[in-house]
Scaffold this motif. Structure first.
Motif, PDB file in Angstrom:
ATOM      1  N   HIS A 182       0.764  -1.180   0.023  1.00  0.00           N
ATOM      2  CA  HIS A 182      -0.022   0.159  -0.176  1.00  0.00           C
ATOM      3  C   HIS A 182       0.808   1.230  -0.028  1.00  0.00           C
ATOM      4  O   HIS A 182       0.596   2.128  -0.659  1.00  0.00           O
ATOM      5  CB  HIS A 182      -0.860  -0.055   1.055  1.00  0.00           C
ATOM      6  CG  HIS A 182      -1.893   0.991   1.073  1.00  0.00           C
ATOM      7  ND1 HIS A 182      -2.940   1.195   2.307  1.00  0.00           N
ATOM      8  CD2 HIS A 182      -2.258   1.996   0.466  1.00  0.00           C
ATOM      9  CE1 HIS A 182      -3.749   2.188   1.782  1.00  0.00           C
ATOM     10  NE2 HIS A 182      -3.399   2.743   0.687  1.00  0.00           N
ATOM     11  N   ARG A 188       3.927   1.582  -1.394  1.00  0.00           N
ATOM     12  CA  ARG A 188       4.498   1.962  -2.541  1.00  0.00           C
ATOM     13  C   ARG A 188       3.352   2.299  -3.405  1.00  0.00           C
ATOM     14  O   ARG A 188       3.759   3.206  -4.588  1.00  0.00           O
ATOM     15  CB  ARG A 188       5.090   0.398  -3.065  1.00  0.00           C
ATOM     16  CG  ARG A 188       6.421   0.141  -2.143  1.00  0.00           C
ATOM     17  CD  ARG A 188       6.684  -1.270  -2.460  1.00  0.00           C
ATOM     18  NE  ARG A 188       8.136  -1.368  -1.950  1.00  0.00           N
ATOM     19  CZ  ARG A 188       9.049  -1.209  -2.511  1.00  0.00           C
ATOM     20  NH1 ARG A 188       9.029  -0.961  -3.854  1.00  0.00           N
ATOM     21  NH2 ARG A 188      10.543  -1.081  -1.945  1.00  0.00           N
ATOM     22  N   SER A 189       2.254   1.776  -3.447  1.00  0.00           N
ATOM     23  CA  SER A 189       1.209   2.259  -4.651  1.00  0.00           C
ATOM     24  C   SER A 189       0.967   3.578  -4.221  1.00  0.00           C
ATOM     25  O   SER A 189       0.455   4.336  -5.002  1.00  0.00           O
ATOM     26  CB  SER A 189      -0.038   1.012  -4.341  1.00  0.00           C
ATOM     27  OG  SER A 189      -0.604   1.393  -3.247  1.00  0.00           O
ATOM     28  N   ARG A 199       3.425   5.777  -5.915  1.00  0.00           N
ATOM     29  CA  ARG A 199       3.104   5.639  -7.510  1.00  0.00           C
ATOM     30  C   ARG A 199       1.928   6.481  -8.037  1.00  0.00           C
ATOM     31  O   ARG A 199       2.164   7.109  -8.897  1.00  0.00           O
ATOM     32  CB  ARG A 199       3.119   4.097  -7.805  1.00  0.00           C
ATOM     33  CG  ARG A 199       4.197   3.491  -8.219  1.00  0.00           C
ATOM     34  CD  ARG A 199       4.396   2.182  -8.718  1.00  0.00           C
ATOM     35  NE  ARG A 199       4.851   1.354  -8.006  1.00  0.00           N
ATOM     36  CZ  ARG A 199       4.312   0.472  -7.127  1.00  0.00           C
ATOM     37  NH1 ARG A 199       3.127   0.240  -7.028  1.00  0.00           N
ATOM     38  NH2 ARG A 199       5.126  -0.326  -6.649  1.00  0.00           N
ATOM     39  N   ASP A 200       0.933   6.580  -6.859  1.00  0.00           N
ATOM     40  CA  ASP A 200      -0.140   7.371  -7.206  1.00  0.00           C
ATOM     41  C   ASP A 200       0.163   8.870  -7.335  1.00  0.00           C
ATOM     42  O   ASP A 200      -0.806   9.656  -8.015  1.00  0.00           O
ATOM     43  CB  ASP A 200      -1.335   7.282  -6.038  1.00  0.00           C
ATOM     44  CG  ASP A 200      -1.933   5.963  -5.979  1.00  0.00           C
ATOM     45  OD1 ASP A 200      -2.021   5.393  -7.251  1.00  0.00           O
ATOM     46  OD2 ASP A 200      -2.715   5.578  -5.121  1.00  0.00           O
TER      47      ASP A 200
END
Ligand SMILES: Nc1ncnc2c1ncn2[C@@H]1O[C@H](COP(=O)(O)OP(=O)(O)OP(=O)(O)O)[C@@H](O)[C@H]1O
Ligand SMILES: [Mg+2]
Lengths: 249, 307
Positions: A113, A115-116, A119-120
């Motif tokens: 979560h 890392r995502s 990236r968001d």
């Protein structure tokens, strides 16, 4: 639902005079909707956001969150009840990393979560997780890290203060997609975006225009946009009347 | 050797030691060495004329870590020790030192370490030293380290000195000489509270061409504590040097930071940065808006700053 009732705020200036920077604001923000707040510089947008977060205290009026009067509550208490404010100018820290701040925003967040979330906001986790949120980051990087904390927290009320400022066009598109995909469709969440960006305004369910500490217009982006354009023209004419003739098409 | 609970905890805090370390080690408790092992690459032998040891790293020894902690649990003890660390050519090792004091009486406990580091050509040393005091007694916990460092051609030393809690009084004196292409990086981390007093005085002579020295200090002073930090860089050749001292001041504490640059050669490039300030309100507000209480926000900022 967040409700502001008769909110005003008076500040003292350098000459010792009082000035009302927020004037009798009455507004309700419903769950499941995205709101835009726009208007000229110095109109009072950031001050209004800080009043909601508890960073500023109103000189008059009350703020209610889901029916509870939160006016006397501290910043920390409001945060715990589910309000978050992404700063227009986020402060820098020496020795706290991107990972530290996101962990504070969302205690116990798992690695995937975390890392995502980076990236968001268009940041590569490998490059940024262990970076100090200090003087070594650019303005645009600071803004994206600020947004990452807000997204990670996924608060009931999210106020984003010019998330697009200093951020590249690719990331703005990405942020817009995240807000539409994750916030706009979630019936639990209320999102308030303070912005000067036309694309951001167009994803909002409703747009509020603030000027001189007052709410001067309110409507859908389609209703509001012509008003804003007219006013831009008027302002430009006012500014440019005089010896330079200036034509605005 | 059987350690009691206080001793075990102190060793864990200052040297991360939970079991008998492998390789070379020297543990000194209450003024007596209680454990001493050498390894093929690292010999530790007692000094003959005074308390202390010579730690000799054979040339070319690489990748070894040696622990040399000192703990004091008897109050009223004044421990004075002379240690020499001699690092042979091309060696590359880590030394974990540290001093922990437990004092629960009204008498003072004091440890004065006189340390000498000699780095031979092209050797590399990482030296970590933690100071820590505990115990509720009125007796003070006092640490006065005096250190001299000699860095030969092409050698490198990274020294990390940390004093985070419980030491009432410290006067630290460090003198460093750097020869050609030698490199020294000194990092100090200090937190004082209550009526504590800490002084650090660094003199770094960059004698050789291409030599380079850095002193980086971060400190936090709370309550009524007082800190004095002086770091002088003396550039005597075509060299570079940098001093940075950055402090957070709180309560009624006092901080004096004196970076000093002395160039004795026109090719020396010496710089300094110094800053003292309280925690910025914006930083607190930011962390509180993420759900921390004000106290948690203060603690988080300090912990990060001293990391
Ligand atoms: N703490 C304060 N003390 C005094 N004046 C303030 C304070 N905060 C804001 N103001 C004033 O209130 C007015 C509104 O400021 P605010 O930052 O809310 O505007 P804004 O709409 O966010 O502007 P921008 O688009 O430039 O971000 C400005 O004139 C500002 O100088
Ligand atoms: Mg603003």
């Amino acid at each position: 639902m967040l409700k502001l009732k008769d909110i005003s705020m008076v500040v003292g200036n350098d000459q010792g005079e009082n000035r009302e920077i927020i004037r009798n604001i009455n507004v309700e923000f419903e769950a499941g909707k995205v709101y835009g707040i726009t208007g000229p510089n110095g109109g009072g947008k950031t001050s209004l956001a800080k009043l909601i977060m508890g960073i500023y205290m109103p000189s008059q009026g009350n703020i209610y969150l889901q029916g509870q009067d939160i006016t006397p509550l501290s910043i920390s208490e409001r945060a715990q009840l589910g309000i978050i404010y992404a700063f227009q100018q986020p402060p820098r820290f020496k020795g706290l990393t991107v990972k530290d701040l996101i962990n504070i925003a969302r205690p116990g967040i798992d690695n995937l979560h975390l890392r995502s979330t980076l990236r968001d906001v268009g940041l590569c986790p490998e490059d940024y997780l262990d970076r100090d949120v200090g003087p070594g980051l650019s303005g645009g990087e600071m803004k994206r890290i600020e947004m990452a904390q807000t997204l990670a927290r996924e608060a009931v009320i999210s106020i984003m203060d010019e998330p697009e400022a200093g951020v590249d066009l690719w990331t703005i598109q990405k942020l817009i997609a995240v807000i539409v995909g994750r916030y706009k469709k979630n019936p639990r969440l209320t999102t308030i975006i303070i912005t000067h960006n036309e694309n951001m305004l167009h994803i909002c369910d409703e747009v509020l225009v603030m000027e001189n500490g007052m709410l001067v217009h309110r409507g859908t982006p389609e209703e509001i946009w012509p008003h804003i354009k007219d006013e831009i023209e008027c302002k430009m004419k006012e500014l440019c009347s005089g010896d330079i003739a200036y034509e605005i098409r | 050797m059987k350690l009691d609970e206080i001793q075990t905890n102190l060793l864990k805090t200052i040297a991360d030691l939970e079991e008998t370390p492998r390789g070379a080690v020297n543990i000194r408790i209450d003024g007596t060495p209680v454990m001493r092992h050498s390894s093929p690459g690292i010999q530790i032998t007692p000094k003959l004329d005074k308390p202390g040891f010579d730690l000799v790293v054979a040339p070319g020894t690489k990748g070894e870590t040696v622990h040399v902690p000192v703990i004091l649990t008897k109050s009223g003890l004044k421990d004075l020790v002379y240690n020499s660390f001699i690092i042979g050519e091309d060696a590359d090792v880590t030394i974990i030192a540290g001093c922990g004091i437990h004092n629960s009486s009204h008498m003072h406990s004091q440890h004065d370490g006189i340390h000498e580091f000699i780095l031979h050509a092209n050797s590399k040393l990482r030296y970590v030293e933690k100071h820590y005091g505990e115990g509720e007694g009125k007796g003070k916990k006092i640490l006065n380290p005096t250190t001299t460092v000699h860095v030969a051609e092409g050698a490198t030393i990274e020294m990390e000195m940390v004093q985070i809690a419980g030491v009432d009084d410290t006067v630290r004196k460090t003198t460093v000489h750097i020869e050609a292409k030698g490199y020294v990086k000194m990092i100090e981390r200090l937190l004082t509270h209550g009526a504590q007093h800490a002084e650090s005085d660094v003199e770094m002579y960059i004698d050789g061409a291409g030599g380079s020295g850095q002193v980086l200090s971060r400190s936090v002073a709370k309550e009524n504590s007082a800190q004095v930090f002086r770091a002088a860089l003396i550039g005597r050749s075509d060299c570079t040097g940098h001093v940075e001292c950055d402090s957070i001041i709180m309560g009624d504490s006092k901080i004096k930071a004196i970076p000093q640059l002395v160039a004795e050669d026109a090719r020396a490039v010496l710089t300094h940065e110094a800053a003292i300030g309280k925690i910025a309100g914006e930083q607190l507000i930011k962390l509180m808006s993420l759900g921390l209480s004000e106290q948690q926000a203060v603690d988080t900022i300090i912990e990060g700053f001293l990391r």
